[in-house]
Design an enzyme around this catalytic site. Structure first.
Site, PDB file in Angstrom:
ATOM      1  CE  LYS A 114      -6.173   8.936   8.171  1.00 14.25           C
ATOM      2  NZ  LYS A 114      -6.704   7.853   9.014  1.00 14.25           N
ATOM      3  NE  ARG A 137     -10.625  -1.055   4.289  1.00 13.57           N
ATOM      4  CZ  ARG A 137     -11.177  -1.245   5.486  1.00 13.57           C
ATOM      5  NH1 ARG A 137     -12.325  -1.875   5.605  1.00 13.57           N
ATOM      6  NH2 ARG A 137     -10.587  -0.777   6.566  1.00 13.57           N
ATOM      7  CG  ASP A 142      -9.541   7.610   7.018  1.00 17.86           C
ATOM      8  OD1 ASP A 142      -8.489   7.548   6.340  1.00 17.86           O
ATOM      9  OD2 ASP A 142      -9.553   7.818   8.247  1.00 17.86           O
ATOM     10  CE  LYS A 199      -2.967   2.720   3.155  1.00 17.27           C
ATOM     11  NZ  LYS A 199      -3.824   2.730   4.375  1.00 17.27           N
ATOM     12  CG  ASP A 231      -5.286   8.109   4.687  1.00 21.06           C
ATOM     13  OD1 ASP A 231      -6.231   8.705   4.112  1.00 21.06           O
ATOM     14  OD2 ASP A 231      -5.438   7.100   5.397  1.00 21.06           O
ATOM     15  CG  ASP A 278      -1.606   5.504   5.003  1.00 21.83           C
ATOM     16  OD1 ASP A 278      -1.457   4.476   5.704  1.00 21.83           O
ATOM     17  OD2 ASP A 278      -2.690   5.817   4.467  1.00 21.83           O
ATOM     18  CD  GLU A 296      -6.519   5.251   2.684  1.00 22.77           C
ATOM     19  OE1 GLU A 296      -7.469   5.322   3.475  1.00 22.77           O
ATOM     20  OE2 GLU A 296      -5.346   5.091   3.058  1.00 22.77           O
TER      21      GLU A 296
HETATM   22  N1  BES Z   1      -3.934   4.766   7.062  1.00 26.27           N
HETATM   23  C1  BES Z   1      -5.026   4.472   7.910  1.00 26.27           C
HETATM   24  C2  BES Z   1      -4.682   3.499   9.038  1.00 26.27           C
HETATM   25  C3  BES Z   1      -3.699   3.980  10.066  1.00 26.27           C
HETATM   26  C4  BES Z   1      -4.142   4.593  11.213  1.00 26.27           C
HETATM   27  C5  BES Z   1      -2.353   3.768   9.894  1.00 26.27           C
HETATM   28  C6  BES Z   1      -3.228   5.030  12.143  1.00 26.27           C
HETATM   29  C7  BES Z   1      -1.425   4.203  10.831  1.00 26.27           C
HETATM   30  C8  BES Z   1      -1.878   4.828  11.960  1.00 26.27           C
HETATM   31  C9  BES Z   1      -6.158   3.855   7.116  1.00 26.27           C
HETATM   32  O1  BES Z   1      -6.273   4.264   5.798  1.00 26.27           O
HETATM   33  C10 BES Z   1      -7.431   4.236   7.806  1.00 26.27           C
HETATM   34  O2  BES Z   1      -7.688   5.391   7.904  1.00 26.27           O
HETATM   35  N2  BES Z   1      -8.183   3.250   8.270  1.00 26.27           N
HETATM   36  C11 BES Z   1      -9.390   3.498   8.966  1.00 26.27           C
HETATM   37  C12 BES Z   1     -10.412   2.493   8.531  1.00 26.27           C
HETATM   38  C13 BES Z   1     -11.817   2.785   9.009  1.00 26.27           C
HETATM   39  C14 BES Z   1     -12.356   4.016   8.342  1.00 26.27           C
HETATM   40  C15 BES Z   1     -12.687   1.604   8.705  1.00 26.27           C
HETATM   41  C16 BES Z   1      -9.138   3.364  10.460  1.00 26.27           C
HETATM   42  O3  BES Z   1      -8.364   2.495  10.865  1.00 26.27           O
HETATM   43  O4  BES Z   1      -9.672   4.157  11.215  1.00 26.27           O
HETATM   44 ZN    ZN Z   2      -7.380   6.090   5.557  1.00 21.37          ZN
HETATM   45 ZN    ZN Z   3      -4.473   4.907   4.882  1.00 25.11          ZN
END
Ligand code: BES
Ligand code: ZN
Ligand code: ZN
Length: 507
Positions: A274, A348, A344, A262, A267, A285, A346
């Site tokens: 966020k 996946r 967010d 990824k 992000d 990210d 994204e």
């Molecule tokens: N890049 C983030 C995950 C992340 C969070 C990585 C903190 C490193 C530190 C990912 O894209 C994300 O935002 N995931 C969301 C998914 C949710 C919306 C289902 C998350 O984990 O909150």
């Molecule tokens: Zn995200």
């Molecule tokens: Zn992300």
């Protein structure tokens, strides 16, 4: 940094320091002869007893070629690859802090438990990873310009020096791959937008003799990568997909193993934006992509017998009038339609198309993907452990064992069928988030499983360990390059997988 290997104990190498790695209560007569009572006195006062994390610097008596200082570093109860990495890293960092430029490391006693090649590899990893820093954004002359430039590994009398040299060469390849990944992760997002990051990968591939293909937006649109492309819609720069190939002589017809990363170069969360606190960390990210590129560098230098493919999906998840909206439906390259309920989630979407592309185009023996995928994985396992998912027990076992061996710890998490159920869409085939509040790392992994399909697959959620705010002995603050050594070691020791009979445990 130059590494060399010699026989003897290292007292006569003309280095600024001699590093002695010592286990708890270990006796070293030669050292006692040289240092006199100092060693016993340190032990008595509990300043240095060989415990993990203990480091002491002592002036050494003059003599032909004698070091100026002796640095003692504790191994704890016994020498293991991990304790040798940690102690070597702390000793090397101490040497640098004291402005010492050359060190000899005595490897003769580290290893009563394991062989010469492995001991040398662990020392090189500790020194090479522990001394990493990214200084290029600091201007002027300062302390941060001191470097240890020469490291001599000393094999004592009994050690096999050519095995040690092999360990040094391989350890260097692993450090260079990991430190390259760290450089990419620590590069700010304004300097690594997808086209720029793809250019860096292409330049690396050229230097290392890897084949490199960079797909642009038009090519990805032609291949109908609607999931990946939807993530980049809010960005003013186009996305890229970088494909690196390592093909060893004589194995051209063998199917490759594939690494998929990824690469979200920043992000923001997109329209599901966020919160602002800590947002600067989302520059990391793309750590999954960085791990894949770093592993390909290590592979190019260590030359395993199996062909290896590295695929990275590079996008920027931004907010814009043209950005993807919650409620939008996109069609992935596989043909699966996906409702976007949270922009967010994204990573996946990027991996859905990257995994399907890799599977279709290369028919790999297996796919390992790495992604900073979910905050939920950090909630489950903390900041230092990678969440591991997968569909092939033997492959899962190999990655778990490598996690132990490399110190990049992984923990096997479940893919029970209900997690897949939770990812079904109302209007489309799938949804990009689950309706349930809990188990977010598992449902994200189940989403990916649909795209990995029948190919033996392991997914590593590295959201926690991809970067650290507090330095470990051999992981300075910032990007860690987690996963690079697991991937490179997997390729190096590759054996054909036995076909999985039935479903993997937990699937
Ligand atoms: N890049 C983030 C995950 C992340 C969070 C990585 C903190 C490193 C530190 C990912 O894209 C994300 O935002 N995931 C969301 C998914 C949710 C919306 C289902 C998350 O984990 O909150
Ligand atoms: Zn995200
Ligand atoms: Zn992300």
């Amino acid at each position: 940094m130059r590494f060399s290997v010699v026989g003897g104990e290292g007292f006569d190498q003309g280095t600024d320091a001699l590093v002695c790695l010592m286990a708890k209560d270990e006796k070293n007569e030669q050292l006692e002869n040289i240092l006199g009572d100092a060693l016993a006195s340190l032990r008595e006062r509990k300043v240095f007893e060989g415990k993990e994390g203990q480091v002491s610097v002592l002036p050494a008596p003059d003599g032909g070629g004698a070091p100026k200082f002796v640095i003692l570093a504790g191994l704890g109860d016994e020498a293991s690859p991990e304790s040798v990495r940690c102690a070597s890293a702390l000793a090397a960092r101490r040497a640098r802090a004291e402005s010492l430029k050359s060190v000899a490391v005595s490897a003769s006693t580290t290893g009563n438990g394991f062989e010469a090649r492995e001991a040398a590899q662990a020392i090189v990893e500790g020194v090479g990873l522990g001394l990493y820093r990214m200084g290029k954004y600091k201007s002027g002359d300062n302390d941060e310009k001191n470097e240890v430039s020469r490291v001599v590994l000393c094999g004592g009398r009994g050690r096999n020096l050519s095995a040690m040299r092999r360990g040094v060469r391989y350890g260097r390849a692993l450090c260079e791959g990991t430190n390259y990944a760290r450089d990419l992760i620590n590069t700010p997002s304004n300097e690594k937008r997808p086209p720029a990051l793809a250019d860096m990968a292409r330049a690396m591939a050229r230097r290392e003799g890897l084949k490199c293909r960079v797909l642009d937006e038009k090519q990805m649109a032609r291949m109908k990568m609607g999931a990946l492309l939807s993530v980049n819609r809010g960005s003013s720069e186009p996305p890229r997909m970088v494909v690196l190939e390592y093909r060893p002589e004589g194995a051209r017809s063998q199917k490759p193993i594939a690494f998929v990363g990824k690469g979200v170069t920043f992000d923001t969360g997109g329209i599901s934006i966020k919160p602002s606190g800590g947002l600067e960390l989302m520059t990391t990210d793309m750590s999954g992509a960085a791990a894949v590129l770093g592993a390909m560098l290590a592979v190019a230098r260590s030359k395993p017998r199996v062909p290896v493919i590295g695929v990275t999906g590079l996008v920027e998840n931004m907010v814009d009038g043209d950005a993807t909206r919650p409620g939008d439906i996109v069609r992935s390259m596989k043909g699966t339609t996906i409702e976007i309920h949270n922009t967010d989630a994204e990573g996946r979407l990027v991996l859905a198309d990257a995994l399907h592309y890799t599977r279709e185009k290369y028919k790999p023996q297996c796919m390992i993907d790495l992604a900073t995928l979910t905050g939920a994985c950090m909630v489950a396992l903390g900041q230092k452990v990678t969440g591991m998912y997968g569909t092939h027990d033997e492959l899962l076992g190999r990655v778990r064992d490598l996690g132990e061996r490399t110190g990049d710890r992984v923990w096997h998490m479940p893919l029970f069928p209900e997690y897949g159920e939770a990812m079904k869409g109302k209007l489309a085939d799938m949804c990009n988030i689950s309706g349930a509040r809990w188990g977010g790392a598992n449902t994200a992994a189940a989403f990916l499983q649909h795209f990995a399909d029948e190919t033996p697959w392991v997914h590593l959620d590295i959201a926690g360990p991809s970067h650290t705010g507090k330095a470990d002995p051999y992981r300075p603050e910032g990007g860690t390059g987690v996963g690079v050594r697991i991937l490179a070691e997997l390729a190096m020791g590759w054996k054909r997988l036995t076909p999985q009979e039935g479903k993997a445990y937990g699937c």
